[in-house]
Design a protein around this motif. Structure first.
Motif, short mmCIF file in Angstrom:
data_model
loop_
_atom_site.label_atom_id
_atom_site.label_comp_id
_atom_site.label_asym_id
_atom_site.label_seq_id
_atom_site.Cartn_x
_atom_site.Cartn_y
_atom_site.Cartn_z
N THR A 123 -3.43 -7.72 1.70
CA THR A 123 -2.59 -6.55 1.74
C THR A 123 -3.54 -5.45 1.48
O THR A 123 -4.52 -5.39 0.80
CB THR A 123 -1.75 -6.80 0.40
OG1 THR A 123 -0.72 -7.67 0.38
CG2 THR A 123 -1.18 -5.34 0.23
N PRO A 124 -3.31 -4.42 2.52
CA PRO A 124 -4.21 -3.36 2.42
C PRO A 124 -4.11 -2.63 1.08
O PRO A 124 -3.16 -2.53 0.57
CB PRO A 124 -3.53 -2.20 3.19
CG PRO A 124 -2.72 -3.18 4.51
CD PRO A 124 -2.47 -4.37 3.66
N PHE A 125 -5.42 -2.14 0.75
CA PHE A 125 -5.58 -1.45 -0.86
C PHE A 125 -5.01 -0.19 -0.62
O PHE A 125 -5.69 0.55 0.36
CB PHE A 125 -6.86 -1.82 -1.21
CG PHE A 125 -7.19 -1.08 -2.58
CD1 PHE A 125 -6.47 -1.45 -3.62
CD2 PHE A 125 -7.96 -0.12 -2.48
CE1 PHE A 125 -6.75 -0.98 -4.95
CE2 PHE A 125 -8.13 0.62 -3.66
CZ PHE A 125 -7.63 0.17 -5.00
N VAL A 126 -4.24 0.21 -1.66
CA VAL A 126 -3.82 1.65 -1.69
C VAL A 126 -4.22 2.15 -3.16
O VAL A 126 -3.77 1.77 -4.13
CB VAL A 126 -2.28 1.89 -1.62
CG1 VAL A 126 -2.03 3.52 -2.01
CG2 VAL A 126 -2.00 1.55 -0.34
N PRO A 127 -5.35 3.01 -3.03
CA PRO A 127 -5.72 3.50 -4.41
C PRO A 127 -4.75 4.29 -5.20
O PRO A 127 -3.81 4.91 -4.58
CB PRO A 127 -6.66 4.28 -4.10
CG PRO A 127 -7.26 4.30 -2.72
CD PRO A 127 -6.06 3.68 -1.88
N PRO A 128 -4.48 4.06 -6.57
CA PRO A 128 -3.53 4.56 -7.19
C PRO A 128 -3.45 5.90 -7.50
O PRO A 128 -3.33 6.65 -8.64
CB PRO A 128 -3.49 3.75 -8.80
CG PRO A 128 -4.94 3.57 -8.71
CD PRO A 128 -5.34 3.29 -7.29
N VAL A 129 -3.79 7.04 -6.45
CA VAL A 129 -3.91 8.43 -6.73
C VAL A 129 -2.48 8.99 -6.66
O VAL A 129 -1.51 8.35 -6.02
CB VAL A 129 -4.68 9.15 -5.34
CG1 VAL A 129 -6.04 8.38 -5.44
CG2 VAL A 129 -4.10 8.46 -4.37
N PRO A 130 -2.37 10.05 -7.41
CA PRO A 130 -1.07 10.88 -7.39
C PRO A 130 -0.64 11.02 -5.94
O PRO A 130 -1.50 11.59 -5.10
CB PRO A 130 -1.34 11.97 -8.36
CG PRO A 130 -2.54 11.84 -8.98
CD PRO A 130 -3.35 10.78 -8.24
N GLY A 131 0.39 10.84 -5.62
CA GLY A 131 1.14 10.98 -4.12
C GLY A 131 0.97 9.83 -3.22
O GLY A 131 1.32 10.15 -2.04
N HIS A 132 0.27 8.84 -3.62
CA HIS A 132 0.25 7.53 -2.92
C HIS A 132 1.76 7.00 -2.22
O HIS A 132 1.54 6.43 -1.25
CB HIS A 132 -0.40 6.53 -3.45
CG HIS A 132 0.18 5.79 -4.58
ND1 HIS A 132 0.27 6.14 -5.85
CD2 HIS A 132 0.89 4.63 -4.35
CE1 HIS A 132 0.99 5.09 -6.58
NE2 HIS A 132 1.44 4.36 -5.71
N ASP A 133 2.54 7.51 -3.11
CA ASP A 133 4.03 6.98 -2.69
C ASP A 133 4.95 7.89 -1.68
O ASP A 133 6.03 7.68 -1.57
CB ASP A 133 4.84 6.62 -3.83
CG ASP A 133 4.86 7.29 -4.72
OD1 ASP A 133 4.28 8.52 -4.59
OD2 ASP A 133 5.66 7.09 -5.98
N LEU A 134 4.12 9.07 -1.35
CA LEU A 134 5.07 9.91 -0.50
C LEU A 134 5.53 9.51 0.77
O LEU A 134 4.83 8.58 1.19
CB LEU A 134 4.11 11.43 -0.43
CG LEU A 134 4.09 12.13 -1.65
CD1 LEU A 134 2.89 13.17 -1.62
CD2 LEU A 134 5.40 12.98 -2.33
N GLN A 135 6.35 10.16 1.45
CA GLN A 135 6.62 10.01 2.65
C GLN A 135 5.54 10.45 3.70
O GLN A 135 5.17 11.50 3.43
CB GLN A 135 8.04 10.63 3.09
CG GLN A 135 9.32 10.08 2.33
CD GLN A 135 10.39 10.88 2.83
OE1 GLN A 135 10.81 11.03 4.04
NE2 GLN A 135 11.49 11.39 1.77
N GLY A 136 4.98 9.58 4.66
CA GLY A 136 4.08 10.04 5.46
C GLY A 136 2.81 9.42 5.09
O GLY A 136 1.85 9.62 5.62
N VAL A 137 2.71 8.51 3.88
CA VAL A 137 1.60 7.65 3.62
C VAL A 137 1.65 6.24 4.23
O VAL A 137 2.83 5.51 3.81
CB VAL A 137 1.28 7.93 2.12
CG1 VAL A 137 0.05 6.88 1.68
CG2 VAL A 137 1.13 9.13 1.47
N PHE A 138 0.64 5.97 4.83
CA PHE A 138 0.75 4.69 5.61
C PHE A 138 -0.50 3.85 5.53
O PHE A 138 -1.45 4.17 4.88
CB PHE A 138 1.07 4.88 7.06
CG PHE A 138 2.57 5.20 7.38
CD1 PHE A 138 3.45 4.22 7.78
CD2 PHE A 138 2.70 6.59 7.56
CE1 PHE A 138 4.80 4.77 7.93
CE2 PHE A 138 3.80 7.19 7.86
CZ PHE A 138 5.21 6.01 8.27
#
Length: 570
Positions: A123-138
């Motif tokens: 699974t690609p790693f997504v750092p838990p930075v603020p905004g990582h779950d916004l629309q347009g983040v892939f």
């Protein structure tokens, strides 16, 4: 009774293992389960689908005969049962059953197995930075995400994009966004250069500058702090420790984590990278359970330790080994050296083995030698310069790694592959110096660049050459106390003298025998030429004349101008 083989995962390794097992065991009951609805596709082709090089997504899911590899294809042609939109929930190792759940109906059932294969990927790693779950983040994780990205771009929704991570996926996606679509793209990389796990700083910075020449901004040594959004919850920009970047699309390419949760819950052993541990037959700590591809760790054939190499090429080879063994065979996969290649616009990039830093971190007394040389005979039309670094251990002279960059990618890959196949067998520098490779002027020089790289590093270890790497050379240019001897033709060396004044001495190599006494003996001379060959020869000549404080600038002007474009322009 027919053998029951259950495979979890149906992208790369799973289908390969299933098809191999079927060929060897016509009676086996083979079942493959996968959470997705799309299976058996070339995931490494996703950036090229986004770029438009691959026109339709079905091309990534098709055979060479244009048959789509869907569940019906596997049922009819391979006699393999594939359950899509089905999740493996848990494993009962004692009963040898897998609990599965239909994601369409919610119904749970059990599959019995004699042999179980983990092909669960990563699974690609997504750092838990603020905004990582916004629309347009892939992330670039599957064909669904790839299609969403491409649809947003084609709809004209994206003017600016940020790619977080300067590894292979990040650079491929940056090219995809820029080359066809003309999107203003910025690569944000936390390390001090792109491709930090694959290349040393010298060749990596060539790649960086080539990206910039193709309108990709590269921000290395930069930390992502936050992804900011608009009132509708869509990406509006990113904040870094070097400022803000407006964008409508953020793509994470900062690595992946192996999917091993149900394996760990079942008590299977995992390694330091979080992947399932396997032996040479690709068996986990349970001999009835196999694993391969992105969910497992393999032995590094240079260091002897465990390594995590999520590469499609390894997954396919491991799938064949696993398919053989679950059908009763006895094939082995001993490990890997980490061979890697990449297209970055017009540059071919390839490596195998360890970087200099990785070699030293692993405890080797490692040294690096660099050569710049034509990839064909220098007199043959169309030749291009190739840049190559070779890494070896000083004590044993064992070769540990190779890196290469050049405009003709097939030529770059061929040279690295020639050394990669030797690395598991602990070659020394003599093996590389005398490596027998094909020669014809349209393809190579009589003394190939691979041979030249071995010779260059031998010269360093034997004390004939005392080099300075090109990155250090550029740093030294800023110090007024450093003196440089340029042995190129005077008409080109004068350009540098005009910038650096008296500390840049112009004395062509041809004139050295008559004029060497003009050179100062009270200062270190850093000898410079176009590729490093004439400066090395000049260093040897001056040493015979009693000069003791000499340094050869590796790679010369050909390398320096790629690391610092406009180096000889005021």
């Amino acid at each position: 009774m027919p053998k029951k083989i259950v495979i979890i995962g149906a992208v790369a390794l799973g289908p390969k293992a299933a098809c191999r097992a079927r060929r060897l065991d016509p009676e086996a009951e083979i079942t493959v389960v996968d959470r997705d609805s799309i299976i058996s596709y070339g995931g490494c082709g996703i950036p090229y689908y986004v770029s438009g090089d691959i026109a339709e997504v079905k091309e990534l899911c098709s055979t060479v005969y244009h048959a789509v590899r869907d569940p019906e294809f596997f049922r009819q042609y391979k006699r393999v049962n594939v359950l899509t939109r089905t999740e493996a929930i848990s494993i009962d190792r004692k009963a040898k059953t897998v609990l599965i759940k239909s994601l369409e109906t919610g119904k749970e059932s059990e599959l019995e197995y004699d042999s179980l294969v983990f092909a669960t990927g990563s699974t690609p790693f997504v750092p838990p930075v603020p905004g990582h779950d916004l629309q347009g983040v892939f992330t670039v994780s599957n064909l669904h995400k790839a299609t969403l990205i491409k649809d947003k771009i084609a709809a004209g929704e994206i003017d600016n994009a940020v790619v977080v991570g300067g590894g292979a996926i990040g650079l491929e996606m940056a090219e995809a966004l820029t080359a066809l679509w003309g999107i203003k793209t910025t690569v944000v990389e936390m390390c001090d250069h792109v491709l930090p796990q694959a290349f040393g700083p010298g060749l990596a910075r060539m790649v960086e500058n080539h990206l910039r020449e193709n309108d990709v901004d590269v921000m290395s040594s930069t930390r992502l702090l936050e992804i900011s959004g608009d009132a509708d919850g869509r990406v509006a920009g990113v904040k870094t420790d070097k400022g803000e970047i407006p964008c409508q699309l953020v793509i994470f390419g900062v690595g992946a984590r192996p999917n091993t949760q149900i394996g760990q819950e079942a008590g299977l052993a995992v390694g330091p990278w979080g992947g399932l541990l396997v032996d040479a037959r690709m068996r986990t700590s349970d001999p009835s359970i196999y694993a391969g591809g992105d969910c497992c760790e393999v032995r590094n054939l240079i260091t002897g330790g465990s390594s995590y190499l999520p590469l499609g090429s390894l997954a396919n080879r491991q799938g064949r080994v696993i398919g053989t063994n679950v059908a009763g065979g006895n094939e082995r996969f001993e490990g890997a050296v980490g061979t890697f290649c990449l297209k970055a616009f017009e540059l071919g990039v390839a490596k195998a083995g360890l970087t200099l830093k990785q070699a030293r971190d692993a405890g080797f007394d490692a040294e690096e030698g660099m050569v710049v040389m034509a990839d064909r005979a220098h007199f043959f039309p169309g030749n291009e310069l190739m840049f190559m670094s070779l890494i070896a251990d000083r004590k044993t002279r064992r070769v540990l790694g190779i890196e290469a960059v050049g405009p003709q990618g097939d030529a770059v890959k061929a040279r690295v592959d020639a050394v990669a196949v030797l690395l598991p067998h602990k070659p020394d520098l003599d093996d590389i110096s005398n490596l027998e490779v094909g020669y014809a002027p349209p393809y190579a020089s009589a003394m190939d660049i691979v041979n030249a790289a071995g010779n260059a590093l031998k010269n360093i270890m034997d004390g004939f050459s005392d080099p300075i790497d090109p990155v250090t050379f550029l740093e030294m240019l800023e110090d007024e106390n450093n003196v440089f001897l340029d042995v190129r033709a005077e008409k080109v060396s004068r350009k540098m003298q005009a910038i650096y004044g008296d500390r840049w001495i112009c004395l062509p190599q041809d004139d050295l025998p008559a004029r060497w006494e003009e050179l100062p003996r009270d200062k270190r001379l850093h000898v410079f030429c176009n590729t490093g060959l004439r400066s090395y020869e000049s260093q040897l000549f001056l040493r015979e004349k009693g000069f003791t404080d000499l340094k050869n600038i590796a790679g010369g002007y050909a390398t320096a101008r790629l690391l610092k474009p406009g180096i000889d322009e005021k």
